[in-house]
Design a protein around this motif. Structure first.
Motif, short mmCIF file in Angstrom:
data_model
loop_
_atom_site.label_atom_id
_atom_site.label_comp_id
_atom_site.label_asym_id
_atom_site.label_seq_id
_atom_site.Cartn_x
_atom_site.Cartn_y
_atom_site.Cartn_z
N THR A 119 48.22 33.39 37.51
CA THR A 119 47.11 32.99 38.36
C THR A 119 45.84 33.62 37.83
O THR A 119 45.77 34.83 37.68
CB THR A 119 47.36 33.43 39.81
OG1 THR A 119 48.58 32.88 40.25
CG2 THR A 119 46.24 32.97 40.70
N GLU A 120 44.86 32.80 37.57
CA GLU A 120 43.57 33.30 37.12
C GLU A 120 42.55 33.00 38.21
O GLU A 120 42.52 31.91 38.74
CB GLU A 120 43.16 32.63 35.81
CG GLU A 120 44.12 32.90 34.69
CD GLU A 120 43.81 32.06 33.46
OE1 GLU A 120 42.86 31.29 33.48
OE2 GLU A 120 44.56 32.18 32.49
N THR A 121 41.75 33.98 38.57
CA THR A 121 40.73 33.78 39.59
C THR A 121 39.41 34.33 39.09
O THR A 121 39.35 35.09 38.14
CB THR A 121 41.10 34.52 40.90
OG1 THR A 121 41.19 35.91 40.62
CG2 THR A 121 42.42 34.01 41.45
N GLU A 122 38.34 33.92 39.78
CA GLU A 122 37.03 34.48 39.47
C GLU A 122 36.79 35.65 40.41
O GLU A 122 37.51 35.85 41.37
CB GLU A 122 35.95 33.41 39.63
CG GLU A 122 36.06 32.32 38.59
CD GLU A 122 34.91 31.35 38.66
OE1 GLU A 122 33.98 31.56 39.47
OE2 GLU A 122 34.93 30.37 37.91
N ASN A 123 35.75 36.42 40.12
CA ASN A 123 35.44 37.55 40.98
C ASN A 123 34.98 37.06 42.35
O ASN A 123 34.83 35.87 42.58
CB ASN A 123 34.44 38.49 40.31
CG ASN A 123 33.09 37.83 40.09
OD1 ASN A 123 32.83 36.75 40.58
ND2 ASN A 123 32.24 38.51 39.35
N ALA A 124 34.69 37.98 43.27
CA ALA A 124 34.41 37.64 44.67
C ALA A 124 33.20 36.71 44.82
O ALA A 124 33.18 35.87 45.70
CB ALA A 124 34.20 38.91 45.48
N GLY B 109 30.92 35.43 36.94
CA GLY B 109 31.42 36.51 36.10
C GLY B 109 32.76 36.19 35.48
O GLY B 109 33.23 35.05 35.51
N PRO B 110 33.39 37.21 34.91
CA PRO B 110 34.63 36.97 34.17
C PRO B 110 35.79 36.63 35.08
O PRO B 110 35.87 37.07 36.22
CB PRO B 110 34.86 38.31 33.47
CG PRO B 110 34.19 39.32 34.31
CD PRO B 110 33.00 38.61 34.89
N ARG B 111 36.66 35.81 34.57
CA ARG B 111 37.90 35.51 35.28
C ARG B 111 38.82 36.70 35.12
O ARG B 111 38.72 37.45 34.15
CB ARG B 111 38.55 34.26 34.73
CG ARG B 111 37.71 33.02 34.94
CD ARG B 111 38.37 31.77 34.46
NE ARG B 111 38.92 31.97 33.12
CZ ARG B 111 39.82 31.18 32.56
NH1 ARG B 111 40.27 30.14 33.20
NH2 ARG B 111 40.27 31.42 31.35
N VAL B 112 39.75 36.85 36.06
CA VAL B 112 40.69 37.98 35.99
C VAL B 112 42.11 37.49 36.25
O VAL B 112 42.32 36.47 36.90
CB VAL B 112 40.34 39.09 37.01
CG1 VAL B 112 38.98 39.68 36.75
CG2 VAL B 112 40.44 38.58 38.43
N ASN C 129 49.89 38.05 27.22
CA ASN C 129 49.14 38.04 28.47
C ASN C 129 47.95 39.01 28.34
O ASN C 129 48.07 40.02 27.64
CB ASN C 129 50.08 38.48 29.60
CG ASN C 129 49.49 38.32 30.97
OD1 ASN C 129 48.54 39.00 31.33
ND2 ASN C 129 50.06 37.42 31.74
N PRO C 130 46.83 38.74 28.99
CA PRO C 130 45.70 39.68 28.91
C PRO C 130 46.06 41.09 29.38
O PRO C 130 45.47 42.06 28.93
CB PRO C 130 44.65 39.05 29.83
CG PRO C 130 44.95 37.60 29.79
CD PRO C 130 46.44 37.51 29.67
N ASN C 131 47.02 41.20 30.29
CA ASN C 131 47.49 42.52 30.70
C ASN C 131 48.61 42.94 29.74
O ASN C 131 49.67 42.32 29.71
CB ASN C 131 48.02 42.47 32.14
CG ASN C 131 48.38 43.83 32.68
OD1 ASN C 131 48.84 44.70 31.94
ND2 ASN C 131 48.18 44.02 33.97
N ILE D 119 39.78 38.64 31.88
CA ILE D 119 40.09 37.84 30.71
C ILE D 119 38.88 37.88 29.80
O ILE D 119 37.77 37.55 30.23
CB ILE D 119 40.42 36.38 31.11
CG1 ILE D 119 41.66 36.36 32.01
CG2 ILE D 119 40.64 35.52 29.87
CD1 ILE D 119 41.97 35.00 32.58
N PRO D 120 39.05 38.31 28.54
CA PRO D 120 37.89 38.41 27.64
C PRO D 120 37.19 37.06 27.46
O PRO D 120 37.82 36.01 27.48
CB PRO D 120 38.52 38.87 26.32
CG PRO D 120 39.86 39.41 26.66
CD PRO D 120 40.29 38.71 27.92
N ALA D 121 35.87 37.13 27.27
CA ALA D 121 35.07 35.91 27.11
C ALA D 121 35.50 35.11 25.90
O ALA D 121 35.49 33.88 25.93
CB ALA D 121 33.60 36.28 27.02
#
Length: 135
Positions: A2-7, A11-14, A59-61, A128-130
């Motif tokens: 699951t990828e989401t954007e900040n609040a 900005g970057p997705r996380v 995975n980014p993590n 997630i890096p740009a």
């Protein structure tokens, strides 16, 4: 994953911590299921595990990749053992049962141990890096 954007929606997705934890567990759940029900799940899991490995290893993590690899090592080692040893089997079901029990005794406790480790570990959201978006 699951990828989401900040609040604020900018900005970057996380990758959320919960998503990363679940992704790290998938390979181990598959290993346990494949060892408990070798026909047909074991055969299907061998193919599906390659897809899960390919999706989660990078995975980014980085912890997701680590736990995916720790799940893949005993599975693919056991499959390699089956190929080598089963070449010399004669007729009968008993050698297959003994080999299955041997593999299950190795893989199931290891996967349970890894699931406990994953649950105990503190997980964090990973941006997630740009440059990942440009690919």
């Amino acid at each position: 994953m699951t990828e989401t954007e900040n609040a604020e929606g900018k900005g970057p997705r996380v990758v959320t911590a919960a998503s990363a934890r679940f992704a790290a567990k998938i390979f181990h759940y598959g290993n346990i299921a494949a060892m408990l029900v070798p026909l047909p799940l074991g055969i299907f899991w061998l193919g599906a595990s390659m897809l899960v490995y390919a999706m989660n290893r990078h995975n980014p993590n980085p912890r997701v990749g680590h736990y995916t690899q720790t799940g893949a090592t005993p599975l693919y080692g056991a499959v390699g053992l089956v190929v080598v040893v089963a070449t010399f089997f004669s007729r009968g079901l008993m050698p297959w049962v003994v080999l299955w029990i041997f593999c299950a005794v190795i893989i199931i406790p290891w996967s349970i141990y890894q699931l406990v480790q994953i649950q105990r570990e503190e997980w964090h959201d990973t941006p997630i890096p740009a440059e990942h978006d440009k690919k």
